[in-house]
Design a protein around this motif. Structure first.
Motif, PDB file in Angstrom:
ATOM      1  N   LEU A   1      18.414  16.626  10.268  1.00 35.08           N
ATOM      2  CA  LEU A   1      19.101  16.566   8.978  1.00 35.08           C
ATOM      3  C   LEU A   1      20.610  16.668   9.181  1.00 35.08           C
ATOM      4  O   LEU A   1      21.076  17.329  10.119  1.00 35.08           O
ATOM      5  CB  LEU A   1      18.638  17.713   8.075  1.00 35.08           C
ATOM      6  CG  LEU A   1      17.150  17.768   7.703  1.00 35.08           C
ATOM      7  CD1 LEU A   1      16.842  19.084   6.998  1.00 35.08           C
ATOM      8  CD2 LEU A   1      16.780  16.580   6.817  1.00 35.08           C
TER       9      LEU A   1
ATOM     10  N   CYS B   1      26.764  24.398  12.116  1.00 29.39           N
ATOM     11  CA  CYS B   1      27.789  23.883  11.201  1.00 29.39           C
ATOM     12  C   CYS B   1      29.166  23.964  11.844  1.00 29.39           C
ATOM     13  O   CYS B   1      29.415  24.806  12.723  1.00 29.39           O
ATOM     14  CB  CYS B   1      27.784  24.666   9.891  1.00 29.39           C
ATOM     15  SG  CYS B   1      26.279  24.478   8.898  1.00 29.39           S
TER      16      CYS B   1
ATOM     17  N   GLN C   1      24.338  17.142   6.761  1.00 26.73           N
ATOM     18  CA  GLN C   1      24.951  17.331   5.451  1.00 26.73           C
ATOM     19  C   GLN C   1      26.461  17.520   5.622  1.00 26.73           C
ATOM     20  O   GLN C   1      26.911  18.236   6.523  1.00 26.73           O
ATOM     21  CB  GLN C   1      24.358  18.553   4.747  1.00 26.73           C
ATOM     22  CG  GLN C   1      24.845  18.739   3.322  1.00 26.73           C
ATOM     23  CD  GLN C   1      24.183  19.940   2.655  1.00 26.73           C
ATOM     24  OE1 GLN C   1      24.329  21.079   3.115  1.00 26.73           O
ATOM     25  NE2 GLN C   1      23.445  19.706   1.584  1.00 26.73           N
ATOM     26  N   ARG C   2      27.216  16.856   4.763  1.00 28.36           N
ATOM     27  CA  ARG C   2      28.673  16.969   4.806  1.00 28.36           C
ATOM     28  C   ARG C   2      29.170  17.410   3.422  1.00 28.36           C
ATOM     29  O   ARG C   2      28.860  16.791   2.411  1.00 28.36           O
ATOM     30  CB  ARG C   2      29.305  15.635   5.188  1.00 28.36           C
ATOM     31  CG  ARG C   2      30.835  15.653   5.208  1.00 28.36           C
ATOM     32  CD  ARG C   2      31.388  14.347   5.731  1.00 28.36           C
ATOM     33  NE  ARG C   2      32.848  14.377   5.846  1.00 28.36           N
ATOM     34  CZ  ARG C   2      33.555  13.431   6.465  1.00 28.36           C
ATOM     35  NH1 ARG C   2      32.938  12.392   7.014  1.00 28.36           N
ATOM     36  NH2 ARG C   2      34.873  13.527   6.525  1.00 28.36           N
ATOM     37  N   LYS C   3      29.942  18.494   3.409  1.00 29.35           N
ATOM     38  CA  LYS C   3      30.497  18.999   2.161  1.00 29.35           C
ATOM     39  C   LYS C   3      32.018  18.907   2.212  1.00 29.35           C
ATOM     40  O   LYS C   3      32.659  19.576   3.035  1.00 29.35           O
ATOM     41  CB  LYS C   3      30.071  20.453   1.934  1.00 29.35           C
ATOM     42  CG  LYS C   3      28.588  20.626   1.650  1.00 29.35           C
ATOM     43  CD  LYS C   3      28.267  22.083   1.355  1.00 29.35           C
ATOM     44  CE  LYS C   3      26.791  22.262   1.014  1.00 29.35           C
ATOM     45  NZ  LYS C   3      26.469  23.689   0.709  1.00 29.35           N
TER      46      LYS C   3
END
Length: 395
Positions: free
Chosen positions: A292, A334, A294-296
């Motif tokens: 997986l 992260c 995810q980029r914020k």
């Protein structure tokens, strides 16, 4: 008078018995140096170890500049500060009076150079990871059957401002094998690893990694540039390496591109050696089931997170194939980086997977309740699997 004589006789027997036990405990199995070379298909060496195979001096005069055999002897046999091995390592002829005639060959199985192009604030750089993987193969000299295997992976990472050419790569591999100019040496690491292993001339059980794979869903998360088969081989060898380091259990070299059938072909200075592998009583495999990303977005920086889930399985082969242990493991890494920075998803996924495998291998030595509770989907099931394998090899 008779009582005194009897007491003296009993005490004499006790002294003799204690001396005998002490001497027996001090006796170590004699292991004869067979040389250092390369395992696998020598005809395919330009694919498997294109640079390091050039240091094999089978047809030329061997010296300190060109010979992997000379370098290995200097670091393992002739070092002034040899570590304490659990066996008596000797160079020269086989001891004909020894009950168990055992040889040791150090075999390089693979080399790799992984280059990750990075862009930090718009400036390119090349993170380069050099890897040499191999094993110390203990074998019965008369039958050429494997007795024990000690795997090792040596890694060196550096950053270049431009792509490293072939000469640069060759010098790095040469230094990793010949000297300590880079602060790390394959043969020094192997010597240390051998000193940490409790060598077993007659292991009671054998274990082998038979599969390391990516599921269809996880493959879709990887780029088309990745060498999937090579990555699976590397992960199998990496897990094998950290597993033996932590446990000392008798592992047969993995069958994920290393052992072919039940044999390992090895080219050493004295000629070609084919080592026959024993049948494993137990096998284990793992699959990367999910990846997986995810980029914020944030102010000036973005948060990148990569996640992975690994399924590990243990099988007993005594009466057919029966699954006797399972673990499903997960973790997330992260990083916070600038808007213009670019990282390789492939590299981040592989580093994450390696971290999970290494930490899981450590659980076989000492279970850490906090780690298991955080990273195992079913902690109770995972603890049972760890205990099951430990019970098998504790017999």
């Amino acid at each position: 008078m008779e009582i005194t004589t009897i007491i003296r006789f009993i005490l004499g027997l006790a002294v003799i018995f204690n001396v005998s036990v002490s001497n027996a405990a001090a006796v170590q199995p004699i292991v004869t140096w067979a040389g250092v070379g390369f395992s696998g298909d020598w005809a395919s060496r330009m694919e498997t170890y294109p640079i390091t195979s050039g240091f094999f001096c089978g047809d030329t005069t061997c010296n300190d500049d060109n010979s992997i055999e000379v370098w290995a002897r200097e670091h393992i046999l002739r070092s002034e500060k040899l570590p304490n091995y659990s066996f008596d390592l000797r160079a020269g002829f086989v001891d004909e009076d020894s009950v168990d005639q055992i040889g040791i060959a150090i075999a390089i199985a693979n080399e790799s150079v992984a280059i990750e192009e990075l862009s930090i604030d718009g400036k390119p750089s090349y993170l380069t990871n050099y890897v040499i993987s191999g094993s110390s193969l203990f074998f019965d000299i008369a039958s050429s059957k494997l007795i024990f295997s000690v795997p090792l992976i040596t890694r060196y990472t550096t950053v270049y401002q431009s792509l490293p050419d072939t000469d640069t790569q060759r010098n790095v591999f040469k230094n990793l094998l010949q000297n300590k100019t880079l602060g790390i040496n394959f043969f020094d690491q192997m010597s240390l690893r051998l000193s940490e292993v409790d060598f077993q001339a007659k292991p009671t059980a054998y274990l082998q990694i038979t599969n390391a794979s990516f599921s269809g869903d996880s493959k879709a998360k990887l780029s088309s540039d990745i060498n999937l088969a090579g990555t699976e081989r590397y992960l199998a060898t990496y897990f094998e390496n950290v597993f033996v380091k932590e446990t000392g259990y008798a592992l047969i070299p993995n069958s994920v591109g290393h052992a072919i059938g039940n044999k390992i072909a090895t080219r050493i200075p004295s000629g070609d050696l084919t080592i026959e592998l024993p049948e494993p009583g137990y096998t284990m495999e793992f699959s990367v089931a999910k990846l997986l990303f995810q980029r914020k977005p944030g102010r000036g920086t973005d948060s990148f997170c990569w996640g992975a889930r690994i399924e590990w399985r243990l099988y007993e082969l005594v009466f057919g194939e029966e699954m006797i242990g399972t673990s499903d493991l997960k973790n997330v890494n992260c990083a916070v980086i600038g808007h213009d920075s670019v990282l390789s998803h492939d590299s981040e996924y592989i580093k994450l997977i390696m971290g999970i495998l290494e930490q899981y291998a450590k659980q076989f030595k000492k279970q850490e309740a906090d780690w298991i509770n955080r990273h195992a989907e079913d902690p109770r099931q995972t603890r049972a699997a760890l205990s099951k394998l430990n019970d098998i090899f504790a017999q």
